[in-house]
Design a protein around this motif. Sequence first.
Motif, mmCIF file in Angstrom:
data_model
loop_
_atom_site.group_PDB
_atom_site.id
_atom_site.type_symbol
_atom_site.label_atom_id
_atom_site.label_comp_id
_atom_site.label_asym_id
_atom_site.label_seq_id
_atom_site.Cartn_x
_atom_site.Cartn_y
_atom_site.Cartn_z
ATOM 1 N N LEU A 77 -1.975 -6.893 -4.693
ATOM 2 C CA LEU A 77 -0.663 -6.293 -4.491
ATOM 3 C C LEU A 77 -0.565 -4.886 -5.047
ATOM 4 N N PHE A 137 3.230 -3.471 -7.338
ATOM 5 C CA PHE A 137 3.356 -3.991 -5.968
ATOM 6 C C PHE A 137 3.350 -2.867 -4.942
ATOM 7 N N ALA A 171 7.548 -8.545 -0.941
ATOM 8 C CA ALA A 171 7.514 -9.015 -2.332
ATOM 9 C C ALA A 171 8.494 -10.170 -2.527
#
Length: 138
Positions: free
Chosen positions: A49, A53, A61
């Motif tokens: 990720l 992220f 997410a």
Amino acid sequence: LFGDTIWNNITFFKNKDDNGVMRKFNEVVKLSNLKSFIDSLPNKEDTNLGEGFSKVSGGQAQRIGIARALFISSDFLIFDESTSALDSDNENEVMKTINSLKKLKTIIVISHRNGLFENCDKIYQIKDNCIYLKNKNE
């Protein structure tokens, strides 16, 4: 979520060689509308990720978080301002995912946005230190 693979974020580092774990992973990925996204990635569920992220959108997410909650078999899902950082398209997609799970889990949605409650069975409002059951037409 943490900066690791999609697999580890959903399963908390379960063994991929376990057929039961793999079956459950595939089931929650499908339920959380992540399948086409994961299938489009070169490393599939082994995609990292990234720091903060950086390799996924806010909606993706959120759906990874939903998949995690489904994977650990919780009876309740609580979404507290879960779409506040999303654009309207991602908000709609995440809410479709949440609404599709209504028959499987008890879901609590907390939000200041009244539009998110249109598919809720009951709506409660907290006002002046009291909890009120709100009429859906209000």
